[in-house]
Motif scaffolding. Structure first.
Motif, PDB file in Angstrom:
ATOM      1  N   ARG A   1       0.859  -1.191   0.000  1.00 21.31           N
ATOM      2  CA  ARG A   1       0.000   0.000   0.000  1.00 21.31           C
ATOM      3  C   ARG A   1       0.899   1.247   0.000  1.00 21.31           C
ATOM      4  O   ARG A   1       1.479   1.603   1.016  1.00 21.31           O
ATOM      5  CB  ARG A   1      -0.902  -0.023   1.237  1.00 21.31           C
ATOM      6  N   ARG A   2       0.960   1.890  -1.139  1.00 26.43           N
ATOM      7  CA  ARG A   2       1.893   3.007  -1.297  1.00 26.43           C
ATOM      8  C   ARG A   2       1.502   4.232  -0.476  1.00 26.43           C
ATOM      9  O   ARG A   2       2.330   5.091  -0.207  1.00 26.43           O
ATOM     10  CB  ARG A   2       1.997   3.372  -2.785  1.00 26.43           C
ATOM     11  N   SER A   3       0.243   4.305  -0.078  1.00 26.96           N
ATOM     12  CA  SER A   3      -0.206   5.449   0.726  1.00 26.96           C
ATOM     13  C   SER A   3       0.130   5.280   2.208  1.00 26.96           C
ATOM     14  O   SER A   3      -0.035   6.218   2.985  1.00 26.96           O
ATOM     15  CB  SER A   3      -1.720   5.640   0.555  1.00 26.96           C
ATOM     16  N   PHE A   4       0.572   4.085   2.604  1.00 29.82           N
ATOM     17  CA  PHE A   4       0.921   3.862   4.005  1.00 29.82           C
ATOM     18  C   PHE A   4       2.351   4.332   4.253  1.00 29.82           C
ATOM     19  O   PHE A   4       3.256   4.045   3.476  1.00 29.82           O
ATOM     20  CB  PHE A   4       0.765   2.377   4.362  1.00 29.82           C
ATOM     21  N   LYS A   5       2.536   5.023   5.351  1.00 31.97           N
ATOM     22  CA  LYS A   5       3.774   5.779   5.581  1.00 31.97           C
ATOM     23  C   LYS A   5       5.062   4.961   5.442  1.00 31.97           C
ATOM     24  O   LYS A   5       5.992   5.392   4.750  1.00 31.97           O
ATOM     25  CB  LYS A   5       3.715   6.449   6.960  1.00 31.97           C
ATOM     26  N   PRO A   6       5.176   3.756   6.071  1.00 36.31           N
ATOM     27  CA  PRO A   6       6.449   3.019   5.947  1.00 36.31           C
ATOM     28  C   PRO A   6       6.787   2.668   4.495  1.00 36.31           C
ATOM     29  O   PRO A   6       7.961   2.634   4.121  1.00 36.31           O
ATOM     30  CB  PRO A   6       6.207   1.754   6.784  1.00 36.31           C
ATOM     31  N   VAL A   7       5.751   2.401   3.678  1.00 35.14           N
ATOM     32  CA  VAL A   7       5.971   2.068   2.263  1.00 35.14           C
ATOM     33  C   VAL A   7       6.302   3.346   1.491  1.00 35.14           C
ATOM     34  O   VAL A   7       7.267   3.404   0.711  1.00 35.14           O
ATOM     35  CB  VAL A   7       4.728   1.379   1.664  1.00 35.14           C
ATOM     36  N   HIS A   8       5.526   4.370   1.710  1.00 33.91           N
ATOM     37  CA  HIS A   8       5.711   5.667   1.052  1.00 33.91           C
ATOM     38  C   HIS A   8       7.125   6.202   1.313  1.00 33.91           C
ATOM     39  O   HIS A   8       7.805   6.687   0.399  1.00 33.91           O
ATOM     40  CB  HIS A   8       4.660   6.655   1.582  1.00 33.91           C
ATOM     41  N   ASN A   9       7.577   6.074   2.563  1.00 37.92           N
ATOM     42  CA  ASN A   9       8.893   6.604   2.922  1.00 37.92           C
ATOM     43  C   ASN A   9      10.019   5.894   2.175  1.00 37.92           C
ATOM     44  O   ASN A   9      11.031   6.508   1.819  1.00 37.92           O
ATOM     45  CB  ASN A   9       9.128   6.498   4.429  1.00 37.92           C
ATOM     46  N   ILE A  10       9.847   4.587   1.939  1.00 32.58           N
ATOM     47  CA  ILE A  10      10.886   3.827   1.211  1.00 32.58           C
ATOM     48  C   ILE A  10      10.876   4.215  -0.265  1.00 32.58           C
ATOM     49  O   ILE A  10      11.911   4.361  -0.895  1.00 32.58           O
ATOM     50  CB  ILE A  10      10.678   2.317   1.424  1.00 32.58           C
ATOM     51  N   LEU A  11       9.674   4.419  -0.818  1.00 32.99           N
ATOM     52  CA  LEU A  11       9.571   4.790  -2.222  1.00 32.99           C
ATOM     53  C   LEU A  11      10.157   6.171  -2.490  1.00 32.99           C
ATOM     54  O   LEU A  11      10.679   6.433  -3.565  1.00 32.99           O
ATOM     55  CB  LEU A  11       8.110   4.772  -2.667  1.00 32.99           C
ATOM     56  N   TYR A  12      10.023   7.035  -1.501  1.00 27.95           N
ATOM     57  CA  TYR A  12      10.419   8.434  -1.721  1.00 27.95           C
ATOM     58  C   TYR A  12      11.535   8.867  -0.771  1.00 27.95           C
ATOM     59  O   TYR A  12      11.545   9.979  -0.278  1.00 27.95           O
ATOM     60  CB  TYR A  12       9.196   9.348  -1.582  1.00 27.95           C
ATOM     61  N   GLN A  13      12.484   7.962  -0.559  1.00 23.17           N
ATOM     62  CA  GLN A  13      13.631   8.315   0.286  1.00 23.17           C
ATOM     63  C   GLN A  13      14.460   9.385  -0.403  1.00 23.17           C
ATOM     64  O   GLN A  13      14.724   9.295  -1.609  1.00 23.17           O
ATOM     65  CB  GLN A  13      14.496   7.061   0.525  1.00 23.17           C
ATOM     66  N   GLU A  14      14.831  10.356   0.372  1.00 28.83           N
ATOM     67  CA  GLU A  14      15.699  11.415  -0.191  1.00 28.83           C
ATOM     68  C   GLU A  14      17.109  10.876  -0.338  1.00 28.83           C
ATOM     69  O   GLU A  14      17.620  10.212   0.536  1.00 28.83           O
ATOM     70  CB  GLU A  14      15.682  12.635   0.757  1.00 28.83           C
TER      71      GLU A  14
END
Length: 205
Positions: free
Chosen positions: A192-205
């Motif tokens: 689930r890309r909207s869930f924070k732990p997943v989202h954070n990995i997808l959009y790591q700076e």
């Protein structure tokens, strides 16, 4: 320890309702997989013994109760996909799954007992929200058992396609193994890309 009973259903029967369905969903908290809902109409003269909140039962007990329910009750199961969870939000997706499960009962119920404090907006059948419903109503407890068994098996199947995340044991919930695998193996199409732990990995700076 209080266990669920048929009292809420009896009260609805007194008001003239005959086909009373308990509705519950499973899988709001996981990072992966769909959310699953079930709707169950019990036969008031033939209710399996031992129905309870699915979280309070062992997997073996849940399996036995589900087979009893499949013989003695009317059951419908439905899902809302990961894409729908990400498009709407987990609450709306849970309600979509509930609406679909209710729609799949044929003939339809005439009264619904919904676990939680909200009635999904797409339901037109007279309904009652029951907070902690799976601890109070055997119909909702039955729905929680059926939905959990379905979703757990689904995650076991997905685990074979995506080994390493531990879905066969954590059902997609954010266990330590699952979070470590997200870091090391990356994000799958079932996350689930909207869930924070997943989202954070997808959009790591």
């Amino acid at each position: 320890m209080t266990t669920p009973d048929y009292e809420i259903e009896k009260a609805a029967t007194v008001r003239g309702y005959l086909r009373i369905a308990g509705v519950d969903e499973v899988g709001r908290g996981p990072l992966a997989g769909p959310v699953v809902a079930a709707a169950v109409i019990l036969n008031p003269d033939d209710i399996p013994d031992g129905l309870n909140d699915s979280k309070k039962l062992t997997a073996k007990r849940r399996a036995g109760l589900e087979s009893a329910l499949r013989e003695r009750a009317e059951i419908a199961i439905a899902e809302a996909s990961v894409a729908e969870i990400d498009e709407h939000n987990i609450l709306r997706a849970s309600h979509l799954a509930m609406e679909r499960a209710v729609a799949a009962l044929d003939p339809p119920p005439d009264y619904l007992l919904i676990d939680g404090n909200m009635i999904p907006r797409g339901l037109t059948i007279p309904s009652q929200a029951v907070i902690k419903g799976d601890a109070h109503s055997v119909s909702i407890a039955a729905a929680s058992i059926v939905a959990k068994n379905w979703r757990d098996q689904l995650m076991v199947d997905l685990a074979q396609q995506h080994p390493g995340y531990g879905w066969e044991t954590n059902a997609g919930y954010p266990s330590k193994q699952h979070k470590n695998a997200l870091q090391n193996l990356g994000v799958t199409p079932h996350h689930r890309r909207s869930f924070k732990p997943v989202h954070n990995i997808l959009y790591q700076e």
